[in-house]
Design an enzyme around this catalytic site. Structure first.
Site, PDB file in Angstrom:
ATOM      1  N   GLU A  43       0.872  -1.179   0.000  1.00  0.00           N
ATOM      2  CA  GLU A  43       0.000   0.000   0.000  1.00  0.00           C
ATOM      3  C   GLU A  43       0.907   1.226   0.000  1.00  0.00           C
ATOM      4  OE1 GLU A  43      -2.565   2.549   3.192  1.00  0.00           O
ATOM      5  OE2 GLU A  43      -2.726   0.372   3.359  1.00  0.00           O
ATOM      6  N   LYS A 134     -11.118  -0.858   6.692  1.00  0.00           N
ATOM      7  CA  LYS A 134      -9.831  -0.644   7.349  1.00  0.00           C
ATOM      8  C   LYS A 134     -10.116  -0.139   8.759  1.00  0.00           C
ATOM      9  CE  LYS A 134      -5.880   2.538   7.220  1.00  0.00           C
ATOM     10  NZ  LYS A 134      -5.272   3.677   6.496  1.00  0.00           N
TER      11      LYS A 134
END
Length: 215
Positions: A43, A134
């Site tokens: 990421e 998340k």
């Protein structure tokens, strides 16, 4: 089918490295170091200068390795999400939920992982087509929060980020995390461009992950 493929790749990767650096070159080298240590999920955050270019270069380098999945993090709005997707990002991560960003990701069939702190936020995200929440920042809660969230919403998929490390990673997965995001001590040595140490730390994380999964 593309979105399902990327979601499966995220789950198989298990441990997602959250890449931050002061330069594009440093972010690319940190990503390469993490991958060399056995991690499959990257990421790359948009706090990195020219993050879209870094994502494009990484996607080109690892295009022949289907196990590697590269996404964009710290995406604050839809414009940045589209920029990242056009650069090749295979998933989009935000610190908060944004409906316009969700719609752009749905349009391009790209997984969107927004940061949520409450069940109300998670519910809104699910209604917008989000598949993985998340949990951010995870260190404000601890692993027990996943079971608490999943009690009323058992189909909720969560990826904690913030405060996840080698010592507590097993607790997060035992609580029901589908994946975890890690930065902190994994990438501490990248600040001094000691990428060999980053590779070493990544291999420690992956050894622990394989132990957790019984592989």
């Amino acid at each position: 089918m593309q979105k399902l493929h990327f979601l499966k790749s995220l789950q198989l990767a298990g441990v997602i490295a959250v890449i931050r650096h002061d330069t594009k070159v440093g972010a690319i080298k940190a990503s390469e170091a993490v991958i060399a240590g056995g991690m499959k999920g990257i990421e790359l955050t948009f706090t990195v200068p020219d993050a879209d270019q870094a994502i494009r270069e990484l996607r080109n380098k690892y295009q022949d390795n289907p196990e590697i999945i590269i996404g964009a993090g710290t995406v604050l709005e839809a414009f940045t999400a589209r920029l990242a997707i056009l650069a090749g990002a295979q998933f989009i991560v935000s610190p908060t939920f944004d409906l316009d960003t969700a719609e752009v990701c749905n349009l391009y069939q790209i997984p969107y992982l927004p940061g949520c702190m409450t069940i109300s936020e998670a519910r809104i995200a699910l209604k917008a087509g989000v598949d993985i929440i998340k949990l951010f920042p995870g260190n404000l809660y601890g692993p027990a929060i996943i079971k608490a969230f999943k009690a009323p919403i058992p189909h909720l998929n969560m990826m904690p980020t913030g405060g996840v490390d080698v010592e507590n990673m097993a607790d997060w997965f035992e609580a029901g995390a589908v994946a975890v995001g890690v930065g902190g001590n994994l990438l501490a040595s990248a600040k001094t461009n000691n990428f060999a140490e980053v590779t070493k730390m990544a291999s420690i994380y992956m050894a622990k992950y394989q132990q957790i999964k019984g592989e």
